[in-house]
Motif scaffolding. Structure first.
Motif, PDB file in Angstrom:
ATOM      1  N   ASP A 152       0.858  -1.181   0.000  1.00 44.12           N
ATOM      2  CA  ASP A 152       0.000   0.000   0.000  1.00 44.12           C
ATOM      3  C   ASP A 152       0.897   1.235   0.000  1.00 44.12           C
ATOM      4  OD1 ASP A 152      -2.779   1.114   2.123  1.00 44.12           O
ATOM      5  OD2 ASP A 152      -1.866   1.960   0.334  1.00 44.12           O
ATOM      6  N   GLU A 153       0.791   2.093  -1.015  1.00 41.85           N
ATOM      7  CA  GLU A 153       1.680   3.235  -1.109  1.00 41.85           C
ATOM      8  C   GLU A 153       1.288   4.352  -0.165  1.00 41.85           C
ATOM      9  OE1 GLU A 153       1.320   5.824  -4.607  1.00 41.85           O
ATOM     10  OE2 GLU A 153      -0.218   4.448  -5.316  1.00 41.85           O
ATOM     11  N   PHE A 154       0.077   4.345   0.367  1.00 46.77           N
ATOM     12  CA  PHE A 154      -0.391   5.400   1.257  1.00 46.77           C
ATOM     13  C   PHE A 154      -0.315   4.906   2.699  1.00 46.77           C
ATOM     14  CE2 PHE A 154      -2.846   5.901  -2.743  1.00 46.77           C
ATOM     15  CZ  PHE A 154      -2.256   7.069  -3.168  1.00 46.77           C
ATOM     16  N   ASN A 155       0.815   5.061   3.316  1.00 49.19           N
ATOM     17  CA  ASN A 155       1.007   4.564   4.670  1.00 49.19           C
ATOM     18  C   ASN A 155       0.970   5.662   5.719  1.00 49.19           C
ATOM     19  OD1 ASN A 155       1.376   1.806   3.984  1.00 49.19           O
ATOM     20  ND2 ASN A 155       3.440   2.274   3.281  1.00 49.19           N
ATOM     21  N   TYR A 156       1.181   6.897   5.319  1.00 44.95           N
ATOM     22  CA  TYR A 156       1.309   7.968   6.286  1.00 44.95           C
ATOM     23  C   TYR A 156       0.388   9.133   5.938  1.00 44.95           C
ATOM     24  CZ  TYR A 156       5.529   5.343   7.333  1.00 44.95           C
ATOM     25  OH  TYR A 156       6.402   4.342   7.635  1.00 44.95           O
ATOM     26  N   GLY A 157      -0.057   9.826   6.964  1.00 48.07           N
ATOM     27  CA  GLY A 157      -0.873  11.011   6.785  1.00 48.07           C
ATOM     28  C   GLY A 157      -0.595  11.989   7.909  1.00 48.07           C
ATOM     29  N   ILE A 158      -1.031  13.204   7.723  1.00 47.89           N
ATOM     30  CA  ILE A 158      -0.925  14.205   8.777  1.00 47.89           C
ATOM     31  C   ILE A 158      -2.128  14.063   9.691  1.00 47.89           C
ATOM     32  CG2 ILE A 158      -0.884  16.673   9.278  1.00 47.89           C
ATOM     33  CD1 ILE A 158       0.384  17.077   6.527  1.00 47.89           C
ATOM     34  N   ASN A 159      -1.878  13.894  10.980  1.00 40.92           N
ATOM     35  CA  ASN A 159      -2.975  13.789  11.932  1.00 40.92           C
ATOM     36  C   ASN A 159      -3.463  15.182  12.308  1.00 40.92           C
ATOM     37  OD1 ASN A 159      -3.030  10.956  12.114  1.00 40.92           O
ATOM     38  ND2 ASN A 159      -1.311  10.968  13.543  1.00 40.92           N
ATOM     39  N   ILE A 160      -4.764  15.371  12.158  1.00 41.48           N
ATOM     40  CA  ILE A 160      -5.401  16.644  12.472  1.00 41.48           C
ATOM     41  C   ILE A 160      -6.318  16.429  13.672  1.00 41.48           C
ATOM     42  CG2 ILE A 160      -6.913  18.476  11.628  1.00 41.48           C
ATOM     43  CD1 ILE A 160      -4.370  18.375  10.052  1.00 41.48           C
ATOM     44  N   ALA A 161      -6.139  17.214  14.715  1.00 41.34           N
ATOM     45  CA  ALA A 161      -6.979  17.083  15.902  1.00 41.34           C
ATOM     46  C   ALA A 161      -6.873  18.347  16.729  1.00 41.34           C
ATOM     47  CB  ALA A 161      -6.565  15.875  16.743  1.00 41.34           C
ATOM     48  N   ALA A 162      -7.882  18.548  17.595  1.00 44.99           N
ATOM     49  CA  ALA A 162      -7.903  19.692  18.512  1.00 44.99           C
ATOM     50  C   ALA A 162      -7.688  20.984  17.726  1.00 44.99           C
ATOM     51  CB  ALA A 162      -6.878  19.511  19.617  1.00 44.99           C
ATOM     52  N   ASN A 163      -6.616  21.715  18.025  1.00 38.93           N
ATOM     53  CA  ASN A 163      -6.374  22.995  17.360  1.00 38.93           C
ATOM     54  C   ASN A 163      -5.317  22.910  16.269  1.00 38.93           C
ATOM     55  OD1 ASN A 163      -8.221  24.500  18.944  1.00 38.93           O
ATOM     56  ND2 ASN A 163      -6.751  24.509  20.625  1.00 38.93           N
ATOM     57  N   ARG A 164      -5.060  21.707  15.776  1.00 36.88           N
ATOM     58  CA  ARG A 164      -4.080  21.535  14.712  1.00 36.88           C
ATOM     59  C   ARG A 164      -4.776  21.508  13.357  1.00 36.88           C
ATOM     60  NH1 ARG A 164      -0.754  16.380  16.752  1.00 36.88           N
ATOM     61  NH2 ARG A 164      -2.879  15.739  17.256  1.00 36.88           N
ATOM     62  N   TYR A 165      -4.217  22.212  12.396  1.00 37.25           N
ATOM     63  CA  TYR A 165      -4.776  22.246  11.053  1.00 37.25           C
ATOM     64  C   TYR A 165      -3.708  22.748  10.092  1.00 37.25           C
ATOM     65  CZ  TYR A 165      -5.390  27.160  12.429  1.00 37.25           C
ATOM     66  OH  TYR A 165      -5.181  28.433  12.890  1.00 37.25           O
ATOM     67  N   LEU A 166      -3.991  22.679   8.803  1.00 36.61           N
ATOM     68  CA  LEU A 166      -3.088  23.199   7.776  1.00 36.61           C
ATOM     69  C   LEU A 166      -3.621  24.531   7.263  1.00 36.61           C
ATOM     70  CD1 LEU A 166      -2.498  19.977   5.624  1.00 36.61           C
ATOM     71  CD2 LEU A 166      -1.067  20.848   7.488  1.00 36.61           C
ATOM     72  N   GLN A 167      -2.730  25.478   7.043  1.00 40.50           N
ATOM     73  CA  GLN A 167      -3.082  26.759   6.439  1.00 40.50           C
ATOM     74  C   GLN A 167      -2.162  26.990   5.253  1.00 40.50           C
ATOM     75  OE1 GLN A 167      -3.019  30.122   9.092  1.00 40.50           O
ATOM     76  NE2 GLN A 167      -3.493  31.610   7.479  1.00 40.50           N
ATOM     77  N   ILE A 168      -2.754  27.135   4.058  1.00 42.58           N
ATOM     78  CA  ILE A 168      -2.004  27.220   2.809  1.00 42.58           C
ATOM     79  C   ILE A 168      -2.446  28.480   2.068  1.00 42.58           C
ATOM     80  CG2 ILE A 168      -1.415  26.007   0.674  1.00 42.58           C
ATOM     81  CD1 ILE A 168      -2.615  23.467   2.040  1.00 42.58           C
ATOM     82  N   PRO A 169      -1.524  29.245   1.498  1.00 44.53           N
ATOM     83  CA  PRO A 169      -1.934  30.432   0.731  1.00 44.53           C
ATOM     84  C   PRO A 169      -2.832  30.045  -0.439  1.00 44.53           C
ATOM     85  CG  PRO A 169       0.417  30.481   1.183  1.00 44.53           C
ATOM     86  CD  PRO A 169      -0.056  29.121   1.581  1.00 44.53           C
ATOM     87  N   TRP A 170      -3.893  30.804  -0.638  1.00 46.09           N
ATOM     88  CA  TRP A 170      -4.779  30.627  -1.798  1.00 46.09           C
ATOM     89  C   TRP A 170      -4.546  31.818  -2.719  1.00 46.09           C
ATOM     90  CZ3 TRP A 170      -7.419  26.995  -4.151  1.00 46.09           C
ATOM     91  CH2 TRP A 170      -8.410  27.329  -5.070  1.00 46.09           C
ATOM     92  N   ASN A 171      -3.685  31.613  -3.718  1.00 44.36           N
ATOM     93  CA  ASN A 171      -3.288  32.677  -4.642  1.00 44.36           C
ATOM     94  C   ASN A 171      -3.186  32.107  -6.042  1.00 44.36           C
ATOM     95  OD1 ASN A 171      -2.882  34.891  -2.770  1.00 44.36           O
ATOM     96  ND2 ASN A 171      -1.106  33.766  -1.995  1.00 44.36           N
TER      97      ASN A 171
END
Length: 207
Positions: A1-20
């Protein structure tokens, strides 16, 4: 399975990415036409999971609070592994919506979602539509393959504002919930967040 890892998101953790604007065909720059990612909600691992307790959670949104331009929200059906995916796009006429309903989302597996502006232009006077796709593969078979769309006809001046919303710069939040629909952050894992400078064909959007 090539998808073994992911970013865990919980509580106040999240991703913020520029939208441009991003590089597109040739030497041009314009707002991304497509967003893709994979997600897996985190559920209680004990027997007798209460799916309704998960509640509504925001998977992604552009900007926040009353200024939220776009959002994608997860909602359990209540008693099963199935749930709903709601896409909202803001404009001067309020939010337009498109929903995918009663699909396997809360079954402890990764789902793939694609959000796409069908017509690749930042010209707000162009008729277009905004599509959301949901796919999931289990045991080598495609068990979820669903989509929904928001159509924008610029024959009405109010409709142009929805095209304008998409091209405004801001921040794309993954897993952060602060919008007019709900304030619950996504809890779970995220993989392969990508922008595309073209309207990605549904046929090449895989699981």
């Amino acid at each position: 399975d090539e998808f073994n890892y992911g970013i865990n998101i919980a509580a106040n953790r999240y991703l913020q990415i520029p939208w441009n604007k991003v590089a597109s065909t040739g030497s041009t720059y314009r707002t991304p036409d497509t967003i893709t990612l994979r997600f897996k909600p985190q559920l209680d691992s004990t027997d007798g999971v209460n799916y309704s307790a998960y509640g509504k959670h925001t998977l992604m949104q552009i900007d926040s609070g009353s200024n939220t331009k776009m959002m994608v929200v997860l909602q359990p059906s209540g008693v099963s592994e199935k749930g709903n995916l709601h896409f909202y796009l803001s404009g001067s006429g309020g939010y337009l919506t498109a929903s995918i309903s009663n699909e396997y989302i809360f079954d402890d597996g990764f789902s793939s979602v694609m959000l796409r502006r069908y017509i690749s232009t930042d010209v707000t006077g162009s008729n277009t539509k905004f599509d959301i796709f949901l796919k999931k593969e289990k045991y080598g078979k495609l068990v979820v393959n669903a989509s929904a769309s928001i159509n924008v006809s610029t024959s009405e001046s109010i409709q142009k504002s929805y095209n304008s919303t998409w091209i405004q710069s801001g921040s794309l939040y993954i897993g952060y919930g602060n919008n007019p629909d709900n304030s619950q952050n996504f809890t779970g894992s995220i993989q392969e967040v990508r922008y595309w400078g073209i309207p990605l064909n549904e046929s090449v959007f895989d699981t």
